[in-house]
Design an enzyme around this catalytic site. Structure first.
Site, PDB file in Angstrom:
ATOM      1  N   LYS A  13      -4.072   3.337   2.463  1.00 31.88           N
ATOM      2  CA  LYS A  13      -5.241   2.610   1.948  1.00 31.88           C
ATOM      3  C   LYS A  13      -6.337   3.587   1.542  1.00 31.88           C
ATOM      4  O   LYS A  13      -7.004   3.399   0.516  1.00 31.88           O
ATOM      5  CB  LYS A  13      -5.749   1.639   3.010  1.00 31.88           C
ATOM      6  CG  LYS A  13      -4.734   0.540   3.308  1.00 31.88           C
ATOM      7  CD  LYS A  13      -5.055  -0.208   4.583  1.00 31.88           C
ATOM      8  CE  LYS A  13      -3.987  -1.241   4.893  1.00 31.88           C
ATOM      9  NZ  LYS A  13      -4.122  -1.825   6.229  1.00 31.88           N
ATOM     10  N   GLY A  49       1.995 -10.812  17.209  1.00 31.97           N
ATOM     11  CA  GLY A  49       2.462 -10.690  15.824  1.00 31.97           C
ATOM     12  C   GLY A  49       1.615  -9.751  14.975  1.00 31.97           C
ATOM     13  O   GLY A  49       1.797  -9.675  13.762  1.00 31.97           O
ATOM     14  N   LYS A  78       0.819  -1.236   0.000  1.00 27.55           N
ATOM     15  CA  LYS A  78       0.000   0.000   0.000  1.00 27.55           C
ATOM     16  C   LYS A  78       0.836   1.262   0.000  1.00 27.55           C
ATOM     17  O   LYS A  78       0.484   2.247  -0.645  1.00 27.55           O
ATOM     18  CB  LYS A  78      -0.973   0.040   1.180  1.00 27.55           C
ATOM     19  CG  LYS A  78      -0.344  -0.202   2.539  1.00 27.55           C
ATOM     20  CD  LYS A  78      -0.797  -1.530   3.059  1.00 27.55           C
ATOM     21  CE  LYS A  78       0.103  -2.056   4.126  1.00 27.55           C
ATOM     22  NZ  LYS A  78      -0.420  -3.285   4.708  1.00 27.55           N
TER      23      LYS A  78
HETATM   24  N1  LIG Z   1       1.643  -8.927   6.691  1.00 21.94           N
HETATM   25  C1  LIG Z   1       0.393  -8.588   6.375  1.00 21.94           C
HETATM   26  O1  LIG Z   1      -0.576  -8.985   7.029  1.00 21.94           O
HETATM   27  C2  LIG Z   1       0.135  -7.695   5.187  1.00 21.94           C
HETATM   28  C3  LIG Z   1      -1.192  -7.359   4.855  1.00 21.94           C
HETATM   29  C4  LIG Z   1      -1.435  -6.570   3.718  1.00 21.94           C
HETATM   30  C5  LIG Z   1      -0.375  -6.117   2.969  1.00 21.94           C
HETATM   31  N2  LIG Z   1       0.913  -6.432   3.349  1.00 21.94           N
HETATM   32  C6  LIG Z   1       2.001  -5.930   2.507  1.00 21.94           C
HETATM   33  O2  LIG Z   1       2.628  -7.046   1.884  1.00 21.94           O
HETATM   34  C7  LIG Z   1       4.025  -6.789   1.705  1.00 21.94           C
HETATM   35  C8  LIG Z   1       4.839  -7.908   2.361  1.00 21.94           C
HETATM   36  O3  LIG Z   1       4.567  -7.921   3.749  1.00 21.94           O
HETATM   37  P1  LIG Z   1       5.045  -9.139   4.683  1.00 21.94           P
HETATM   38  O4  LIG Z   1       4.341  -8.960   5.967  1.00 21.94           O
HETATM   39  O5  LIG Z   1       4.923 -10.420   3.960  1.00 21.94           O
HETATM   40  O6  LIG Z   1       6.593  -8.779   4.883  1.00 21.94           O
HETATM   41  P2  LIG Z   1       7.728  -9.695   5.547  1.00 21.94           P
HETATM   42  O7  LIG Z   1       7.138 -10.840   6.279  1.00 21.94           O
HETATM   43  O8  LIG Z   1       8.635  -8.765   6.273  1.00 21.94           O
HETATM   44  O9  LIG Z   1       8.511 -10.305   4.281  1.00 21.94           O
HETATM   45  C9  LIG Z   1       9.185  -9.469   3.396  1.00 21.94           C
HETATM   46  C10 LIG Z   1       9.851 -10.316   2.327  1.00 21.94           C
HETATM   47  O10 LIG Z   1      10.412  -9.424   1.366  1.00 21.94           O
HETATM   48  C11 LIG Z   1      11.734  -9.862   1.069  1.00 21.94           C
HETATM   49  N3  LIG Z   1      12.516  -8.713   0.594  1.00 21.94           N
HETATM   50  C12 LIG Z   1      12.761  -7.528   1.210  1.00 21.94           C
HETATM   51  N4  LIG Z   1      13.488  -6.717   0.412  1.00 21.94           N
HETATM   52  C13 LIG Z   1      13.677  -7.399  -0.745  1.00 21.94           C
HETATM   53  C14 LIG Z   1      14.353  -7.111  -1.960  1.00 21.94           C
HETATM   54  N5  LIG Z   1      14.962  -5.953  -2.141  1.00 21.94           N
HETATM   55  N6  LIG Z   1      14.362  -8.069  -2.930  1.00 21.94           N
HETATM   56  C15 LIG Z   1      13.757  -9.268  -2.757  1.00 21.94           C
HETATM   57  N7  LIG Z   1      13.094  -9.611  -1.624  1.00 21.94           N
HETATM   58  C16 LIG Z   1      13.069  -8.670  -0.627  1.00 21.94           C
HETATM   59  C17 LIG Z   1      12.244 -10.444   2.353  1.00 21.94           C
HETATM   60  O11 LIG Z   1      13.340 -11.264   2.048  1.00 21.94           O
HETATM   61  P3  LIG Z   1      14.051 -12.202   3.148  1.00 21.94           P
HETATM   62  O12 LIG Z   1      13.132 -13.369   3.326  1.00 21.94           O
HETATM   63  O13 LIG Z   1      15.328 -12.577   2.507  1.00 21.94           O
HETATM   64  O14 LIG Z   1      14.195 -11.373   4.387  1.00 21.94           O
HETATM   65  C18 LIG Z   1      11.000 -11.192   2.831  1.00 21.94           C
HETATM   66  O15 LIG Z   1      10.927 -12.464   2.235  1.00 21.94           O
HETATM   67  C19 LIG Z   1       4.272  -5.407   2.331  1.00 21.94           C
HETATM   68  O16 LIG Z   1       4.184  -4.432   1.334  1.00 21.94           O
HETATM   69  C20 LIG Z   1       3.094  -5.225   3.280  1.00 21.94           C
HETATM   70  O17 LIG Z   1       2.763  -3.868   3.498  1.00 21.94           O
HETATM   71  C21 LIG Z   1       1.183  -7.203   4.419  1.00 21.94           C
END
Ligand SMILES: NC(=O)c1ccc[n+]([C@@H]2O[C@H](COP(=O)([O-])OP(=O)(O)OC[C@H]3O[C@@H](n4cnc5c(N)ncnc54)[C@H](OP(=O)(O)O)[C@@H]3O)[C@@H](O)[C@H]2O)c1
Length: 415
Positions: A197, A179, A97
């Protein structure tokens, strides 16, 4: 678009793994994850090593891959990846977002220029299908207003402070332990996440492009037991509510502020980590959507729904923008707020246009009254620094000072 989707996935964290699991457990839909790009070379991965890469171009320049799914936690790098992919003619799904809200106009232009599709349902309220609802169901009906609970972390904290009487600090700690909240919760508790959002939803509901730096977000960091007691005594809950509203003069106001919500509001019963969205259609009236706003599986499910939509060539049409590109974003409005303050200087700062209720006690003071949104924007740093709590009261938003007196008169007549 080819029926077999060949996916290049960026990110294998909470949402990336959620998507992987949802995809592998969904019947009747075929898509192959060809490669996954991640960042940390020393992290253990639950899948075969050969599936991963640390080189983004191995995915972006692979002609076999026709869909990029971007799920990383770095908004700047996400924009680099997404804009490159679009310019190479690849369709993209993202959940980011911050990236989408910060580059909406550029991303809109890129889709037109390269005739590709960018879908981002998961970016706004997790599993709630709000963007496609606005795009498809409300494509012709005008929307009057959208409000909601767009952030699960703050809603969890607020629920615990009201229903279990936890202090703000204890509720935040609990959200972190479960978490829901990150170790640095600023994005959530200061209302940035909800604002991103709201900006995205405002484009699909009203056709208006707005920028994060021009939209006010005040979160819940100043919340105190005084405010919680005030709300409880009046039968209100406190929720962090983004408001997107069309005014009489073809202007759109967008802001994120805490709000006192009474039991007649659908959002009153949206508790804990849940999200809710109320779409107020000009003819259909209120529609209420509730669902899980975050988490690997709910968000992964929203990403999968976008991937599936790509398989039949779906694109956002941005009809509201095409139809209403005369609507303008404005901060020139007055809102009714509760303001808890310490000194007369605090009160003078906000320069209330009208005060309807006032309390001065030994320990704290508050007023309820009408204030210009611009005054709140100008004093945001002061309010945050001095932990002065502000919350919207009622639903009145007007862009005319004269209306305040009218609204006030009607309210006192009703009483
Ligand atoms: N978590 C939620 O509930 C949620 C809900 C809605 C939207 N989102 C959105 O979804 C996205 C991901 O969130 P998340 O919670 O899944 O994050 P996360 O658990 O912190 O995972 C982030 C992932 O991105 C990878 N990464 C970071 N920088 C990178 C790069 N330069 N190149 C390649 N990979 C890279 C990390 O690699 P490593 O594994 O090597 O560290 C990790 O696998 C975010 O934009 C967030 O705002 C999340």
């Amino acid at each position: 678009m080819a029926t077999t989707l060949k996916i290049g996935l960026f990110g294998f964290g909470c949402v990336g793994q959620g998507l992987y699991h949802v995809l592998n457990n969904s019947k009747g839909f075929k898509a192959d994850i060809v490669k996954i790009a991640v960042k940390n070379k020393s992290k253990e991965r639950p899948l075969e090593k050969s599936l991963f890469t640390f080189d983004k171009y191995e995915i972006l320049d692979n002609p076999e891959i026709n869909v990029i799914v971007e799920l990383i936690d770095d908004a700047d790098e996400a924009f680099n990846i997404v804009s490159y992919a679009l310019s190479k003619g690849k369709h993209v799904v993202t959940a980011n977002k911050k990236m989408v809200a910060s580059h909406l106009k550029e991303l809109y232009d890129l889709q037109h220029k390269y005739n590709v599709s960018l879908l981002y349902e998961a970016s706004s309220c997790g599993s709630i299908p709000i963007i496609r609802t606005l795009e498809e169901y409300f494509d012709n009906e005008q929307v009057a207003k959208i409000t909601g609970i767009f952030n699960g972390t703050t809603n969890y904290i607020l629920t615990k402070t009201i229903s279990e009487k936890l202090s703000y600090e204890d509720a935040l700690k609990q959200a972190q332990e479960k978490g829901f909240a990150e170790s640095d919760p600023t994005n959530d508790v200061e209302g940035f996440d909800a604002k991103y959002k709201a900006i995205i939803i405002a484009l699909h509901s009203f056709g208006v492009f707005s920028k994060p730096e021009e939209v006010l977000n005040i979160g819940i960091t100043a919340l105190s037991n005084y405010d919680i007691n005030y709300a409880s005594e009046k039968g209100y809950k406190i929720k962090l509510i983004p408001t997107i509203k069309k005014l009489d003069n073809d202007q759109i106001s967008i802001f994120v502020l805490p709000k006192f919500v009474d039991k007649n509001n659908h959002l009153f019963s949206v508790d804990n980590e849940f999200n809710g969205v109320i779409v107020d259609g000009e003819f259909s009236g209120e529609q209420f959507l509730k669902g899980k706003g975050a988490g690997g599986h709910p968000t992964g499910a929203a990403v999968l729904s976008d991937i599936s939509a790509l398989s039949y060539g779906y694109k956002y049409e941005y009809k509201k923008h095409e139809q209403h590109n005369y609507l303008e974003f404005t901060n020139d409005v007055f809102v009714k707020i509760y303001f808890r303050y310490n000194t007369e200087i605090d009160l003078q700062k906000l320069n209330f246009a009208e005060i309807t209720e006032r309390y001065s006690g030994g320990e704290y003071n508050y007023v309820v009254g009408y204030v210009s949104l611009q005054n709140l924007i100008d004093n945001r740093p002061y309010l945050l620094k001095n932990k002065l709590f502000v919350a919207i009261v009622g639903d009145e938003i007007t862009n005319k000072k004269a209306d305040i007196l009218k609204l006030n008169k009607t309210a006192s007549e009703k009483a």
